[in-house]
Design a protein around this motif. Structure first.
Motif, PDB file in Angstrom:
ATOM      1  N   LEU A   1       0.812  -1.215   0.097  1.00  0.00           N
ATOM      2  CA  LEU A   1      -0.089  -0.049   0.026  1.00  0.00           C
ATOM      3  C   LEU A   1       0.841   1.255  -0.020  1.00  0.00           C
ATOM      4  N   PRO A   2       0.390   2.310  -0.512  1.00  0.00           N
ATOM      5  CA  PRO A   2       1.200   3.553  -0.545  1.00  0.00           C
ATOM      6  C   PRO A   2       1.343   4.423   0.820  1.00  0.00           C
ATOM      7  N   LYS A   3       1.842   5.347   0.808  1.00  0.00           N
ATOM      8  CA  LYS A   3       2.424   6.137   1.846  1.00  0.00           C
ATOM      9  C   LYS A   3       1.002   6.645   2.744  1.00  0.00           C
ATOM     10  N   VAL A   4      -0.037   6.870   2.032  1.00  0.00           N
ATOM     11  CA  VAL A   4      -1.370   7.149   2.695  1.00  0.00           C
ATOM     12  C   VAL A   4      -2.484   6.176   2.544  1.00  0.00           C
ATOM     13  N   VAL A   5      -2.910   5.846   3.763  1.00  0.00           N
ATOM     14  CA  VAL A   5      -3.783   4.699   3.681  1.00  0.00           C
ATOM     15  C   VAL A   5      -4.958   5.275   4.576  1.00  0.00           C
ATOM     16  N   VAL A   6      -6.406   5.194   3.965  1.00  0.00           N
ATOM     17  CA  VAL A   6      -7.425   5.597   4.409  1.00  0.00           C
ATOM     18  C   VAL A   6      -8.438   4.406   4.927  1.00  0.00           C
ATOM     19  N   PHE A   7      -8.567   4.153   5.910  1.00  0.00           N
ATOM     20  CA  PHE A   7      -9.361   2.806   6.290  1.00  0.00           C
ATOM     21  C   PHE A   7     -10.811   3.321   6.353  1.00  0.00           C
ATOM     22  N   THR A   8     -11.542   3.086   5.086  1.00  0.00           N
ATOM     23  CA  THR A   8     -12.907   3.778   4.915  1.00  0.00           C
ATOM     24  C   THR A   8     -13.915   3.020   6.082  1.00  0.00           C
TER      25      THR A   8
ATOM     26  N   PHE B   1      -6.999  -5.922  13.222  1.00  0.00           N
ATOM     27  CA  PHE B   1      -6.567  -4.501  13.488  1.00  0.00           C
ATOM     28  C   PHE B   1      -5.171  -4.449  14.014  1.00  0.00           C
ATOM     29  N   ALA B   2      -5.053  -5.214  14.917  1.00  0.00           N
ATOM     30  CA  ALA B   2      -3.545  -5.074  15.178  1.00  0.00           C
ATOM     31  C   ALA B   2      -2.535  -5.465  14.411  1.00  0.00           C
ATOM     32  N   ALA B   3      -2.881  -6.740  13.420  1.00  0.00           N
ATOM     33  CA  ALA B   3      -2.069  -7.256  12.343  1.00  0.00           C
ATOM     34  C   ALA B   3      -1.887  -5.880  11.200  1.00  0.00           C
ATOM     35  N   LEU B   4      -2.824  -5.229  11.084  1.00  0.00           N
ATOM     36  CA  LEU B   4      -2.993  -4.012   9.933  1.00  0.00           C
ATOM     37  C   LEU B   4      -1.866  -3.152  10.527  1.00  0.00           C
ATOM     38  N   LYS B   5      -2.022  -2.834  11.814  1.00  0.00           N
ATOM     39  CA  LYS B   5      -1.126  -1.773  12.384  1.00  0.00           C
ATOM     40  C   LYS B   5       0.237  -2.203  12.310  1.00  0.00           C
ATOM     41  N   LYS B   6       0.678  -3.438  12.500  1.00  0.00           N
ATOM     42  CA  LYS B   6       1.960  -3.898  12.646  1.00  0.00           C
ATOM     43  C   LYS B   6       2.578  -3.918  11.300  1.00  0.00           C
ATOM     44  N   ARG B   7       1.636  -4.034  10.229  1.00  0.00           N
ATOM     45  CA  ARG B   7       2.207  -4.140   8.813  1.00  0.00           C
ATOM     46  C   ARG B   7       2.460  -2.626   8.241  1.00  0.00           C
ATOM     47  N   PHE B   8       1.461  -1.799   8.670  1.00  0.00           N
ATOM     48  CA  PHE B   8       1.377  -0.450   8.019  1.00  0.00           C
ATOM     49  C   PHE B   8       1.914   0.680   8.749  1.00  0.00           C
ATOM     50  N   ALA B   9       1.814   0.592   9.898  1.00  0.00           N
ATOM     51  CA  ALA B   9       2.214   1.847  10.964  1.00  0.00           C
ATOM     52  C   ALA B   9       3.727   2.108  11.195  1.00  0.00           C
ATOM     53  N   LYS B  10       4.451   2.339   9.888  1.00  0.00           N
ATOM     54  CA  LYS B  10       5.702   2.562   9.874  1.00  0.00           C
ATOM     55  C   LYS B  10       6.013   3.339   8.410  1.00  0.00           C
ATOM     56  N   ASP B  11       7.219   3.485   8.172  1.00  0.00           N
ATOM     57  CA  ASP B  11       7.917   3.939   6.853  1.00  0.00           C
ATOM     58  C   ASP B  11       7.343   5.393   6.595  1.00  0.00           C
ATOM     59  N   GLY B  12       7.002   6.100   7.543  1.00  0.00           N
ATOM     60  CA  GLY B  12       6.428   7.284   7.332  1.00  0.00           C
ATOM     61  C   GLY B  12       4.904   7.549   6.801  1.00  0.00           C
ATOM     62  N   ARG B  13       4.197   6.470   7.075  1.00  0.00           N
ATOM     63  CA  ARG B  13       2.941   6.227   6.541  1.00  0.00           C
ATOM     64  C   ARG B  13       1.824   7.410   7.210  1.00  0.00           C
ATOM     65  N   VAL B  14       0.898   7.752   6.603  1.00  0.00           N
ATOM     66  CA  VAL B  14      -0.243   8.233   7.349  1.00  0.00           C
ATOM     67  C   VAL B  14      -1.146   7.440   7.167  1.00  0.00           C
ATOM     68  N   LEU B  15      -1.782   6.951   8.395  1.00  0.00           N
ATOM     69  CA  LEU B  15      -2.981   5.991   8.434  1.00  0.00           C
ATOM     70  C   LEU B  15      -4.154   6.904   9.017  1.00  0.00           C
ATOM     71  N   VAL B  16      -5.448   6.883   8.253  1.00  0.00           N
ATOM     72  CA  VAL B  16      -6.504   7.441   8.600  1.00  0.00           C
ATOM     73  C   VAL B  16      -7.526   6.446   8.956  1.00  0.00           C
ATOM     74  N   TYR B  17      -8.119   6.505  10.289  1.00  0.00           N
ATOM     75  CA  TYR B  17      -9.174   5.494  10.565  1.00  0.00           C
ATOM     76  C   TYR B  17     -10.735   6.443  10.575  1.00  0.00           C
ATOM     77  N   THR B  18     -11.508   5.958   9.887  1.00  0.00           N
ATOM     78  CA  THR B  18     -12.652   6.342   9.782  1.00  0.00           C
ATOM     79  C   THR B  18     -13.925   5.755  10.746  1.00  0.00           C
ATOM     80  N   TRP B  19     -14.429   6.624  11.449  1.00  0.00           N
ATOM     81  CA  TRP B  19     -15.703   6.359  12.163  1.00  0.00           C
ATOM     82  C   TRP B  19     -15.386   5.454  13.363  1.00  0.00           C
ATOM     83  N   ARG B  20     -15.695   4.123  13.442  1.00  0.00           N
ATOM     84  CA  ARG B  20     -15.642   3.228  14.511  1.00  0.00           C
ATOM     85  C   ARG B  20     -14.976   2.096  14.121  1.00  0.00           C
TER      86      ARG B  20
END
Length: 504
Positions: free
Chosen positions: A330-337, A347-366
């Motif tokens: 996935l690219p540097k900006v990921v919006v979890f719609t 969710f923990a697995a997603l964070k472990k994989r993508f919460a690094k390398d200067g990424r911007v992660l956007v969590y939408t709603w709940r």
């Protein structure tokens, strides 16, 4: 199978390259259109085979025989007092909807297997996108695309790009185009357009509409929608449901011009300077018919509306694809719609994989709101329920100096919807957990948009389903050290060797 084996033996059969499977009064597979005039709107099939199939599904799902296997009545489905079927668990209604979604996919795959076997694999097979032809109808019967994406027998998916078929509208097609590219499936934008030269049914045939939609307007529409499909790695076709829709010189000249765009397409990887939308499709877990299906509308439409005007390339990925493919990039900006049905472990697995390398992660709603023990996700990232913000949307007053808020002012949604916004209970970022407030719910001092900058990655939470704007999208890209292609809110797109802009 026998039919396509026979077609393969005919010289004329070589002209057949693909089969477009569809059903229902206008091809959309069990749409509400097929139930007009029924009160309440029919949401189920009460035949003996449906009853037997649903009973088997429920018993297998719960591993026991003493479960309620009756199909709910129409009144139960359309109960106007329900916002959602349930929170954190399945219900009889949601199980029926899941059964229907999976059954519809199994039916399509049965067609595909027969066609492939009869044609010895030569003929392509596809249908409407499983997430519906018109994205505004998040049809319960069509929300299991995962089964089709995974099948080697299914090749393409068609979608209608938007509601009103206007060249000034954003494209809100419900298609996981990124997953299509990753899996080698073809996305086809169905140019279900109307030309004023030929008066079609409905309001498109009225004098007012036809007089104000000339062949030149039709040309702009055709070129824009064709360009949009091509830049997302797809293709397009003209859809003539009743015959004669394009029987005019201007319309045919417009098609010729739009078709010429395809001559300039070239294969290219998705750009790094883009945004990935990642969302689930398990709307059958919670979607209530009685409350206007508001939450799925927001989840599906608002982010795509914002990105259509952001000047940033983007693709959409099926959450299950990302979860199952540990090599998915996935690219540097990921919006979890939509993470509403994800488990705490996923969710923990997603964070472990993508919460690094200067990424911007956007969590939408709940995240996790409709998942068993899903409240653990909100706890883990510092969100808390905000019942006092019910029925309100985020609002930026323009005073924030944070770089993410440059140019962001007003409601934190790209457009004000025509449907009621009050049916989405929200959670709010807790400043005590390190969140910096960027915007509040209108009329309340409750955070609605917040940022948390960590070592190596940035987290953004937007409390409303689809709570994002074109300006915010551009700023998310800048936060990741990249830059948008366009600085104004014009419809634009980039990909496959093409760039287009629709200046308004």
């Amino acid at each position: 199978e026998r039919l396509f084996a026979a077609i393969e033996e005919m010289p004329e059969g070589k002209a057949v390259i693909g089969i477009y499977c569809c059903g229902g009064s206008d091809g959309q597979w069990l749409d509400e259109f097929d139930n007009y005039g029924r009160e309440p709107n029919q949401a189920a099939d009460y035949s003996d085979c449906a009853k037997a199939g649903f009973a088997a599904f429920r018993r297998a799902k719960y591993g026991r025989d003493d479960v309620d296997v009756r199909i709910p009545s129409g009144k139960e489905f359309w109960d106007a007092s329900k916002q959602h079927y349930a929170v954190g668990r399945s219900t009889l209604m949601s199980d029926w909807c899941e059964f229907l979604a999976r059954s519809t996919t199994e039916m399509r795959l049965a067609f595909a297997r027969g066609i492939k076997k009869g044609s010895k694999g030569r003929v392509l097979v596809g249908s409407y996108s499983p997430n519906s032809g018109l994205s505004g109808y998040p049809l319960i019967s069509q929300t299991f695309s995962k089964g089709l994406y995974e099948s080697p027998d299914y090749d393409f998916f068609a979608v209608v790009p938007n509601y009103m078929r206007e060249h000034v509208d954003p494209v809100i097609a419900a298609i996981y185009d990124g997953s299509c590219i990753a899996r080698g499936k073809l996305y086809i934008s169905e140019l279900d357009l109307r030309c004023g030269e030929v008066r079609n049914w409905g309001f498109w045939g009225s004098d007012f509409w036809a007089d104000n939609h000339t062949a030149a307007t039709f040309r702009r529409k055709a070129i824009f929608f064709a360009a949009n499909a091509l830049t997302h790695g797809g293709a397009f076709h003209a859809y003539d449901m009743d015959g004669g829709w394009f029987a005019g010189e201007g319309a045919q000249a417009a098609w010729t011009k739009a078709n010429a765009l395809a001559d300039h397409v070239r294969p290219m990887p998705p750009a790094e300077e883009r945004i990935a939308l990642v969302g689930g499709e398990r709307f059958y877990d919670f979607q209530s018919f009685g409350k206007g299906r508001v939450v799925p509308y927001f989840i599906r439409e608002q982010p795509r509306s914002a990105l259509s005007l952001a000047g940033v390339p983007w693709n959409q990925y099926l959450l299950e694809d990302v979860l199952s493919d540990e090599q998915a990039e996935l690219p540097k900006v990921v919006v979890f719609t939509d993470l509403s049905t994800v488990t705490p472990e996923a969710f923990a697995a997603l964070k472990k994989r993508f919460a690094k390398d200067g990424r911007v992660l956007v969590y939408t709603w709940r995240p996790g709101v409709f998942s068993p023990e899903g409240e653990k996700i909100e706890e883990s990232i510092g969100l808390k329920a905000a019942p006092e913000a019910f029925g309100r949307v985020g609002f930026a007053d323009g005073t924030s100096s944070d770089p993410l808020m440059k140019g962001v002012k007003g409601l934190i949604i790209p457009n004000y919807p025509y449907y009621d916004i009050e049916h989405a209970p929200v959670s709010s970022p807790d400043p005590a957990a390190g969140w910096k407030t960027l915007a509040t719910f209108r009329g309340k001092e409750i955070p609605a948009l917040a940022v948390r900058r960590n070592k190596g990655f940035t987290e953004v939470h937007t409390a409303f389903p689809g709570g994002i704007t074109p300006e915010l999208c551009r700023n998310l890209v800048r936060e990741a050290g990249l830059r948008p292609l366009v600085d104004s809110n014009e419809l634009s797109g980039y990909g496959s060797g093409l760039f287009y802009i629709v200046a308004q």
